[in-house]
Design an enzyme around this catalytic site. Structure first.
Site, mmCIF file in Angstrom:
data_model
loop_
_atom_site.group_PDB
_atom_site.id
_atom_site.type_symbol
_atom_site.label_atom_id
_atom_site.label_comp_id
_atom_site.label_asym_id
_atom_site.label_seq_id
_atom_site.Cartn_x
_atom_site.Cartn_y
_atom_site.Cartn_z
ATOM 1 N N HIS A 231 26.710 24.035 31.410
ATOM 2 C CA HIS A 231 28.009 24.590 31.853
ATOM 3 C C HIS A 231 29.069 23.418 32.288
ATOM 4 C CE1 HIS A 231 30.655 28.002 32.532
ATOM 5 N NE2 HIS A 231 31.078 27.254 33.434
ATOM 6 N N TYR A 235 33.568 22.069 31.258
ATOM 7 C CA TYR A 235 34.653 21.426 31.920
ATOM 8 C C TYR A 235 34.782 20.037 31.310
ATOM 9 C CZ TYR A 235 33.936 25.533 34.513
ATOM 10 O OH TYR A 235 33.791 27.011 34.699
ATOM 11 N N HIS A 382 33.489 34.487 23.103
ATOM 12 C CA HIS A 382 34.204 33.868 24.296
ATOM 13 C C HIS A 382 34.321 32.392 24.274
ATOM 14 C CE1 HIS A 382 34.661 32.160 28.355
ATOM 15 N NE2 HIS A 382 33.480 31.630 28.319
ATOM 16 N N PHE A 383 33.145 31.849 23.460
ATOM 17 C CA PHE A 383 33.197 30.104 23.907
ATOM 18 C C PHE A 383 34.246 29.934 22.392
ATOM 19 C CE2 PHE A 383 28.936 30.265 22.442
ATOM 20 C CZ PHE A 383 29.040 29.791 20.943
ATOM 21 N N HIS A 384 34.434 30.600 21.484
ATOM 22 C CA HIS A 384 35.536 30.300 20.471
ATOM 23 C C HIS A 384 37.027 30.336 21.068
ATOM 24 C CE1 HIS A 384 32.352 30.366 17.703
ATOM 25 N NE2 HIS A 384 32.990 29.524 16.875
ATOM 26 N N ARG A 445 23.848 37.577 18.508
ATOM 27 C CA ARG A 445 24.244 36.325 18.163
ATOM 28 C C ARG A 445 22.999 35.607 17.645
ATOM 29 N NH1 ARG A 445 24.373 32.400 23.589
ATOM 30 N NH2 ARG A 445 25.253 30.888 21.905
ATOM 31 N N ARG A 446 23.343 34.242 17.073
ATOM 32 C CA ARG A 446 22.335 33.469 16.267
ATOM 33 C C ARG A 446 21.244 34.211 15.420
ATOM 34 N NH1 ARG A 446 20.978 29.999 21.625
ATOM 35 N NH2 ARG A 446 22.428 28.072 21.247
#
Lengths: 565, 191
Positions: A231, A235, A382-384, A445-446
C-alpha cells in the site's frame, strides 16, 4: 537558462530514466490493450495469445507499468526536482548512475522471465506470478533477483538525494528546505521504510525458496510483508504526482501555490500514515486479528485528511491562477484555465480523476463493505484511476513540460499533445466505470475468461446495466487508452528525435514562490528525523504483534511448497 | 517567457475551437456516464423492491431492473398464488449436439378448484425465445403431479425467464387463465 544548459549531467540522468520508463510504458500499455480485448471477448480470436498466456500478459502489464515505469519516472523526476530546487548539481551523480544500472539490469531480468511465457526458448524460466507475486505461485529466481535489483537501485538513487541535501545544508545551515526537495526527501523516507518489507520478503524468503534452498514459505507471512510495502507503494506513486500538482500545476495555471506550509503538513502526514495500513489489503486473510485490521482501516481513513488538504490547496491555487488570467465568478474562473496546454490539462484532469479514485478507495478501505468488492474487477477499476491516471497522466503532463527542458528541443506534434489527455480521460472513464459496476456485480479480477464454461453472465447480478454492455465498455475504454498512449509516445519520440534548434524553444522552468511561504510554518515540519521516528513507532504498533504471531510458530510454518508458473 | 508547451502562434481560431470541443467532450462524456450510473444506482436503491442485488437485473440485454425475484431449485414458482409449483430441478446440459434446458416442477393443487399448469416460452439471457408446450393433466383438488420439460437453447445461452400459465376450471365448464413470468436465478450448466 534552461535546465539542460545549467545542469547537463543531471539532465542526461533524467533523460535516461524517462527513456527507460517510456519503453516500459509502451510495452506495458500494449499488453493492457491485449488484456482488455481478450478478457472481454472482443476480437479474442484475432489475438495471438491463449488463456494461459493471458496471465503472462497480465504479469507483464502489472510489472512493467506499476513497478518499472513508475520507479524510473519517479527517480528521474526527483533528480530534476532536487537539482532545480536546491539550485546545485547532484553531489554524487555516479551513485545515481549505479542505481540506474541496477534498475535496468533488474528490469531486464524480470522482463525476460515474464516474456518466457511467450517464448520458452528465452533464458531462465517463466514468471506468470502477476505483479503481487504471491506465494505459493513460484517464479524463476531471476524474476525475484530482478525485482530486488529494481528496488535496491531506487534506494541507491535516493541516497544521492539525501547526500545532495546534506551538502546543501552545510552551505545553508539556517534556510528552510526548499519545498520540492522536502517533498522528495519525505517521499523517500516513506519509501525506505516501506520497501524494506518487500526486500525482506524477496531476499530472505522468495529467492532462497525459488532456488530450492528452503522447501517452503509461509504464504501469510510473505503476503503480509508484501502488503506492508504494497500500500505505501501507492503513495510512492502518488507523492510525485502531488509534487507536480503543488509546485508545477499552479505555475502552469498562471498563479502560485496557495500554501507552502499546508503542503509540508500533507507530506509529513503521508510519512506517518502511509505504512501502517497494509492490512486493509488482507481483510479476508485468516491469521490476522480483527483488531489489527481495524487499526489499518482507521489509519487508512486518516489518510483521507492529507488528500482532502491537497484537493483544497491545489484547487485554491488553480483558482488564484485563473483569476490572475482574468477569470471571474464562482465557477466561471474554470474557463480561464489553460486547457489547451497539454502539460496543464494532463495534470489537472489527472487530479480530477484521482478524486473519483479516492471515493472508490474508501470502499476498499472499509472493513465491512470491502467484502462486497474484494477480488472483483472493482479493484483494478480503482487503481486505474490512481496509478493508471493520477500518476501516469500527471507524469505525461510533466513530460510535456519537462522533456523540452532536459533535451533542449521544442515539443513536437503539439496538437496531438493537446488532444491526448482528453482521450485518456474519456477512455479511462469508460473502462473504470464499467470495472466498478462489474465489481459490484461480482465479476472477478485476474481471470482470462470471467464468463467461463459457457455460463455467460448468468452468475452475476449487475445493479446498473448488463454484463455484456460492461464488457464492451471496457474494451472500448481500453482501446481509447491505447490510442491516447500512442499519441503521447508519438509526441515524445517526435520531440526526442527532432533536431536541436528546430523551432523556437520557449522554456520557462522557474517555479514562483508560494503565496504563503515556509516562514509561515514551524521549523519542526522540516525535521524529518522526528517524523521518521514517529512513523517507525506507528509501524511497530500496527505490525509488531501480528508479525510476532506469524513468526511464533516458525518462520517457515505453516508453509507451502512452490507451484511454478 | 512562455512555457515550453505553449506556443501562442498556434492559438488561432481552429485551435481554440479544437480545445473547446475537447473540453466539452472530455468533461461531457464522463459526466453523462457517471451521472447515468448514479441515476441507475439511485433507482435500484430507492425504487427497487428492497431485495438488494438479488432483485436487480440478473443480466442480458432483455433483463429488466424490476419484476419478480429470481427463483432457483426448491423455490415455489407460484408463491403469490394459492397453488404450489416447486422447481425441483433446473439444469442446462451443454452437449456437443446442442444446449438443452431441462426442468422439473412438482405441482400440487392446493386450491379449491380443478387446476392445470402449462409451461410456456423460455427467454434466454441473450434474448432468444424458445417455445414450450408441456402441461400437467387436469388436477383435482389436493392432487399432485410432476411436470418435466426440455427446451433446446441456442449454444452458449442460459435461461433468463419463462412464462407459465395457470388454468382454473371454473364451475359451468369455463376456464380462467392466469399468466405468470418466472425469472430464473443462476441455473447451473453441466457438460
Amino acid at each position: 537558462m534552461t535546465f539542460i544548459d545549467k545542469f547537463p549531467t543531471e539532465a542526461k540522468l533524467v533523460r535516461w530514466h524517462f527513456g527507460v520508463g517510456f519503453v516500459a510504458l509502451a510495452i506495458g500499455g500494449l499488453f493492457g490493450l491485449v488484456q482488455a480485448l481478450y478478457r472481454t471477448g472482443h476480437l479474442r480470436s484475432l489475438l495471438p495469445i491463449n488463456a494461459a498466456q493471458y496471465y503472462t500478459v497480465l504479469t507483464g502489464h502489472g510489472v512493467l507499468l506499476a513497478l518499472v515505469f513508475t520507479t524510473f519516472l519517479i527517480c528521474g523526476f526527483f533528480v530534476w526536482a532536487v537539482t532545480r530546487s536546491l539550485d546545485r548539481p547532484l553531489s554524487h551523480p555516479r551513485l545515481v548512475w549505479t542505481g540506474f544500472i541496477s534498475m535496468v539490469v533488474g528490469t531486464t531480468l524480470a522482463a525476460i522471465t515474464i516474456l518466457n511465457g511467450f517464448a520458452p526458448e528465452l533464458p531462465f524460466g517463466s514468471a506468470n506470478v502477476l505483479y503481487t507475486f504471491y506465494p505459493p505461485l513460484q517464479a524463476h529466481p531471476a524474476f525475484y533477483v530482478g525485482a530486488a535489483l529494481l528496488i535496491v537501485g531506487s534506494w541507491i538513487v535516493g541516497a544521492d538525494y539525501f547526500l545532495t541535501y546534506r551538502a546543501w545544508r552545510a552551505d545553508n545551515p539556517d534556510k528552510r528546505i526548499p519545498l520540492q526537495t522536502f517533498m522528495v526527501l519525505a517521499t523517500f523516507v516513506m519509501w525506505y521504510l516501506s520497501s524494506a518489507g518487500v526486500a525482506v520478503e524477496v531476499v530472505a524468503f522468495l529467492i532462497p525458496w525459488s532456488m530450492g534452498w528452503i522447501s517452503q514459505v509461509d504464504p501469510l507471512l510473505t503476503r503480509t510483508l508484501f502488503w506492508y510495502f504494497g500500500h505505501p507503494v501507492v503513495y510512492f506513486w502518488l507523492l510525485p504526482a502531488y509534487l507536480a500538482w503543488y509546485t508545477i500545476l499552479p505555475k502552469l495555471a498562471g498563479g502560485k501555490l496557495f500554501s507552502d506550509p499546508l503542503a509540508r503538513v500533507v507530506f509529513v502526514l503521508f510519512v506517518l500514515l502511509s505504512t501502517p495500513v497494509g492490512f486493509h489489503h488482507q481483510y479476508t486473510d485468516p491469521g490476522i486479528a480483527e483488531g489489527f485490521k481495524f487499526i489499518a482501516m482507521t489509519n487508512t481513513f486518516m489518510l483521507l485528511l492529507p488528500s482532502l488538504l491537497t484537493a483544497f490547496t491545489v484547487v485554491a491555487s488553480l483558482e488564484h491562477g485563473a483569476r490572475q488570467r482574468g477569470g471571474s465568478g464562482y465557477i466561471g474562473w474554470l474557463r480561464a484555465l489553460p486547457w489547451g496546454k497539454p502539460s496543464f490539462s494532463a495534470m489537472a484532469l489527472a487530479g480530477l480523476v484521482f478524486a473519483a479514485g479516492g471515493f472508490s478507495g474508501m470502499i476498499n478501505a472499509g472493513m465491512n463493505i470491502n467484502y462486497l468488492i474484494h477480488n472483483t474487477i472493482w479493484v483494478p477499476g480503482h487503481f486505474h484511476l490512481t496509478v493508471g491516471t493520477a500518476f501516469a497522466l500527471t507524469m505525461m503532463g510533466v513530460a510535456y513540460w519537462l522533456v523540452p527542458q532536459i533535451t533542449g528541443k521544442r515539443l513536437q506534434h503539439r496538437t496531438l499533445a493537446a488532444i491526448q489527455p482528453f482521450v485518456w480521460v474519456i477512455g479511462m472513464t469508460l473502462m473504470s466505470n464499467a470495472m466498478h459496476r462489474g465489481g459490484l456485480a461480482g465479476l472477478p479480477r485476474r481471470t482470462a475468461k470471467p464468463l467461463f464454461r459457457g455460463e455467460g453472465a448468468a452468475p452475476f447480478d449487475p445493479v446498473v446495466g448488463t454484463i455484456s454492455e460492461m464488457q464492451l465498455q471496457i474494451a472500448i475504454g481500453g482501446t481509447l487508452l491505447f490510442v491516447s498512449l500512442a499519441l503521447f509516445l508519438a509526441v515524445m519520440v517526435g520531440t526526442w528525435l527532432s533536431r536541436p534548434g528546430m523551432g523556437r524553444l520557449s522554456v520557462n522552468g522557474s517555479i514562483p514562490s508560494a503565496l504563503s511561504g515556509p516562514a509561515d510554518s514551524p521549523r519542526i515540519l522540516d525535521n524529518l528525523k522526528v517524523w521518521t521516528a514517529i512513523a517507525v513507532v506507528l509501524v511497530i504498533i500496527a505490525y509488531g504483534l501480528p508479525l510476532y504471531g506469524m513468526l511464533a510458530d516458525g518462520v517457515l510454518a505453516p508453509g507451502s511448497p512452490g507451484f511454478p508458473v | 517567457m512562455a512555457d515550453s508547451d505553449t506556443d501562442n502562434t498556434d492559438d488561432g481560431v481552429p485551435r481554440r475551437w479544437l480545445i473547446r470541443a475537447l473540453v466539452g467532450i472530455g468533461f461531457g462524456i464522463p459526466v453523462v456516464i457517471e451521472g447515468g450510473t448514479l441515476v441507475g444506482l439511485l433507482k435500484s436503491g430507492l425504487f427497487g423492491d428492497g431485495d438488494g442485488d438479488d432483485a436487480a437485473t440478473i443480466t442480458g440485454p432483455t433483463a429488466t431492473t424490476s419484476g419478480p425475484p429470481p427463483v432457483g431449485t426448491g423455490d415455489d414458482l407460484l408463491a403469490a398464488s394459492a397453488r404450489s409449483a416447486t422447481l425441483s430441478d433446473a439444469t442446462v446440459h451443454a452437449a456437443t449436439d446442442g444446449w438443452r434446458f431441462a426442468l422439473t416442477v412438482a405441482v400440487e393443487n392446493t386450491g379449491d378448484r380443478p387446476y392445470e399448469l402449462r409451461l410456456g416460452t423460455v427467454t434466454t439471457q441473450n434474448g432468444s425465445r424458445v417455445d414450450g408446450t408441456a402441461a400437467t393433466d387436469r388436477l383435482g383438488v389436493g392432487e399432485s403431479a410432476t411436470l418435466s420439460a426440455t427446451y433446446a437453447l441456442p449454444d452458449g445461452e442460459t435461461p433468463a425467464t419463462m412464462t407459465i400459465v395457470g388454468v382454473d376450471y371454473v364451475d359451468g365448464g369455463g376456464e380462467r387463465l392466469t399468466r405468470h413470468t418466472v425469472r430464473f436465478g443462476n441455473v447451473p450448466v453441466k457438460r
